[in-house]
Design an enzyme around this catalytic site. Structure first.
Site, PDB file in Angstrom:
ATOM      1  CE1 TYR A 169      -3.631   2.588   0.603  1.00  0.00           C
ATOM      2  CE2 TYR A 169      -2.363   3.298   2.510  1.00  0.00           C
ATOM      3  CZ  TYR A 169      -3.391   3.499   1.612  1.00  0.00           C
ATOM      4  OH  TYR A 169      -4.187   4.619   1.732  1.00  0.00           O
ATOM      5  CG  ASP A 264       5.769   3.959   0.743  1.00  0.00           C
ATOM      6  OD1 ASP A 264       6.072   4.651   1.735  1.00  0.00           O
ATOM      7  OD2 ASP A 264       4.595   3.731   0.398  1.00  0.00           O
ATOM      8  CE  LYS A 292       1.690   4.664   8.273  1.00  0.00           C
ATOM      9  NZ  LYS A 292       0.302   4.538   8.629  1.00  0.00           N
TER      10      LYS A 292
HETATM   11  C1  LIG Z   1       3.782   2.283   3.224  1.00  0.00           C
HETATM   12  C2  LIG Z   1       2.763   3.393   3.209  1.00  0.00           C
HETATM   13  N1  LIG Z   1       2.845   4.322   2.256  1.00  0.00           N
HETATM   14  C3  LIG Z   1       1.976   5.356   2.212  1.00  0.00           C
HETATM   15  C4  LIG Z   1       0.981   5.477   3.135  1.00  0.00           C
HETATM   16  C5  LIG Z   1       0.042   6.640   3.079  1.00  0.00           C
HETATM   17  O1  LIG Z   1       0.294   7.497   4.144  1.00  0.00           O
HETATM   18  P1  LIG Z   1      -0.856   8.498   4.683  1.00  0.00           P
HETATM   19  O2  LIG Z   1      -1.906   7.626   5.285  1.00  0.00           O
HETATM   20  O3  LIG Z   1      -0.137   9.366   5.669  1.00  0.00           O
HETATM   21  O4  LIG Z   1      -1.340   9.261   3.528  1.00  0.00           O
HETATM   22  C6  LIG Z   1       0.855   4.516   4.135  1.00  0.00           C
HETATM   23  C7  LIG Z   1      -0.229   4.605   5.124  1.00  0.00           C
HETATM   24  O5  LIG Z   1      -0.486   3.723   5.891  1.00  0.00           O
HETATM   25  C8  LIG Z   1       1.774   3.450   4.180  1.00  0.00           C
HETATM   26  O6  LIG Z   1       1.702   2.509   5.119  1.00  0.00           O
END
Ligand SMILES: Cc1ncc(COP(=O)(O)O)c(C=O)c1O
Length: 457
Positions: A169, A264, A292
């Site tokens: 994700y 990511d 985060k």
């Molecule tokens: C690996 C990863 N990338 C991107 C995101 C998206 O981040 P946000 O929820 O702050 O938009 C998340 C959210 O859980 C994530 O776990």
């Protein structure tokens, strides 16, 4: 027995598996009232779908406060929290140093839409302690960070297609809300209404841990793939631990084909260690994204790369990206206070050691009882899988039916004062605020709950 009161509280009585060893349910009256009201305002009563408790029993809990590793809901129930706001709260809730820095900053004004020294301060903390980024850009969420990283990769390589992996994700931007079709290399299909098919077609979705699929994709689309994006450690569809050799392969195939490798690290950044998964694997990605933890509980995301790649970002370069609240001073303050704590000697060693002990002890318990149950983990992340498989590396390795067991576990844990994210596909997090006392308490609750889960027919 309290079975009737248990029955009363849950909305979906028909599939509520009762067991006379189950604990009485916590009261959720106030949460239930708040939820009913919220449904008048928000689709599904929430501002982010998983919060609606659709995969577990009962109405969502409305949280009133958090302190250290504890949270308290509107009905006054207190829980040991292993969700940590889905990862950001590596220091626990309301850490005194974070509160102090945020409070002192907020009195000076909350947003200017102009640069502040706090942005420099947080950037310096990051860049001087991280081998993988020379220049960075702050955003207000992980989604924005990843979306911008993809645009940067496309602008830099002048190519359109990207490869993502099934089970990873990366936030909810159009290019990334794409799931795999069948077959080794598939054009993505949208996994959300509202994403135009041509957008999704620029995203190739491959299974994780499959070198052949990657080779085939690069053969099929020569000079067309801008980037391969992977979570530092895939942790959004269970915890899909990849071998270092596979990550090394990813690095090589990107380099050979002139594509960028994007890590990511929205979950793994500042979680596995200050330099995240890149340092853990000893692999240098071309672009890294964070979120985060970087905002210590306030909305911050970030992407970064070499100075050369980042020179393509506006106003230096032609890839446009902006944000009214990007680099917000209050959010920067929370990030500075949080990251300063993380840099203190021994922080990660203690955190990772205590999590490892926690995981190992639960695994020993399950093994002694012959339960089909595995605790996967890395650093201070853990994931409970109802399986006998020694390793789960692909999304397709997870049996959907096993989530029924998680549902029961989740209920039993809430009733014993332990809060997990409301989905069996989500990982749990240990924070610096969890002490031996809470981890012992949690273990006892987990043991009792597992006994109940495995007694269910
Ligand atoms: C690996 C990863 N990338 C991107 C995101 C998206 O981040 P946000 O929820 O702050 O938009 C998340 C959210 O859980 C994530 O776990």
């Amino acid at each position: 027995m309290m079975l009737n009161s248990i029955k009363k509280i849950f909305t979906s009585e028909e599939d509520y598996p009762l067991n006379d060893k189950s604990k009485a349910d916590i009261s959720r009256d106030k949460s239930a009232q708040l939820y009913e009201k919220a449904k008048r305002f928000f689709p599904g009563g929430v501002n982010s779908p998983v919060r609606a408790f659709k995969s577990v029993y009962g109405t969502p809990l409305f949280i009133e406060k958090g302190e250290g590793c504890y949270i308290t809901d509107a009905d006054g129930n207190t829980f040991i929290d292993f969700c940590g706001s889905w990862g950001p709260l590596i220091l626990g809730h309301a850490h005194p140093k974070v509160i102090e820095k945020v409070s002192e900053t907020i009195t000076q004004g909350m947003s200017f839409g102009a640069p502040t020294a706090l942005e420099n301060e947080l950037a310096e903390l990051i860049i001087s302690n991280n081998r993988f980024v020379e220049k960075i850009r702050f955003t207000s969420s992980g989604t924005e960070a990843v979306m911008s990283a993809i645009r940067l990769a496309r602008g830099y390589t002048k190519r359109d297609k990207i490869i993502k992996f099934e089970g990873c994700y990366h936030g909810h931007s159009d290019s990334l809300l794409v799931k795999a079709g069948s077959g080794l290399v598939t054009f993505g299909e949208t996994s959300s209404a509202g994403v135009p098919t041509p957008f999704a077609a620029e995203t190739l979705v491959l299974p994780l841990d499959d070198k052949e699929a990657l080779e085939q994709a690069f053969e099929q689309f020569p000079d067309q793939i801008a980037a391969v994006i992977i979570e530092g450690v895939p942790a959004n569809n269970g915890l899909l631990l990849q071998s270092p050799e596979y990550i090394e392969f990813l690095r090589q195939i990107c380099t050979t084909n002139g594509s960028l490798l994007i890590f990511d690290e929205v979950i793994t950044g500042f979680r596995l260690g200050f330099e995240g998964a890149a340092a853990h694997y000893g692999i240098t990605p071309d672009i890294v994204t964070y979120g985060k933890i970087i905002g210590g509980g306030l909305p911050v995301g970030m992407y970064g790369a070499s100075a050369e790649i980042m020179s393509h970002i506006s106003p230096d370069g032609g890839v446009y990206q902006a944000g009214t609240l990007s680099g917000n001073p209050v959010a920067m303050a929370a990030g500075i206070a949080t990251l300063t704590e993380l840099l203190k000697s021994g922080f990660y060693k203690d955190l990772n050691n205590k999590t490892e002990e926690f995981r190992a002890s639960i695994q020993r318990f399950a093994d002694a009882r012959n339960y089909k149950f595995k605790v996967f983990g890395i650093g201070s992340i853990f994931w409970f899988a109802f399986t006998q498989q020694e390793a789960i590396t692909k999304a397709s390795d997870i049996a959907h039916e096993s989530m029924e067991k998680f549902k029961i576990l989740h209920r039993e844990l809430l009733n014993r004062g332990i809060y997990f994210g409301p989905s069996g596909y989500e990982v749990g997090f240990v924070s610096g605020a969890h002490t031996k006392v809470e981890l012992e308490k949690a273990k006892r609750a987990i043991f009792e709950s597992l006994d109940l889960v495995f007694q269910q027919k």
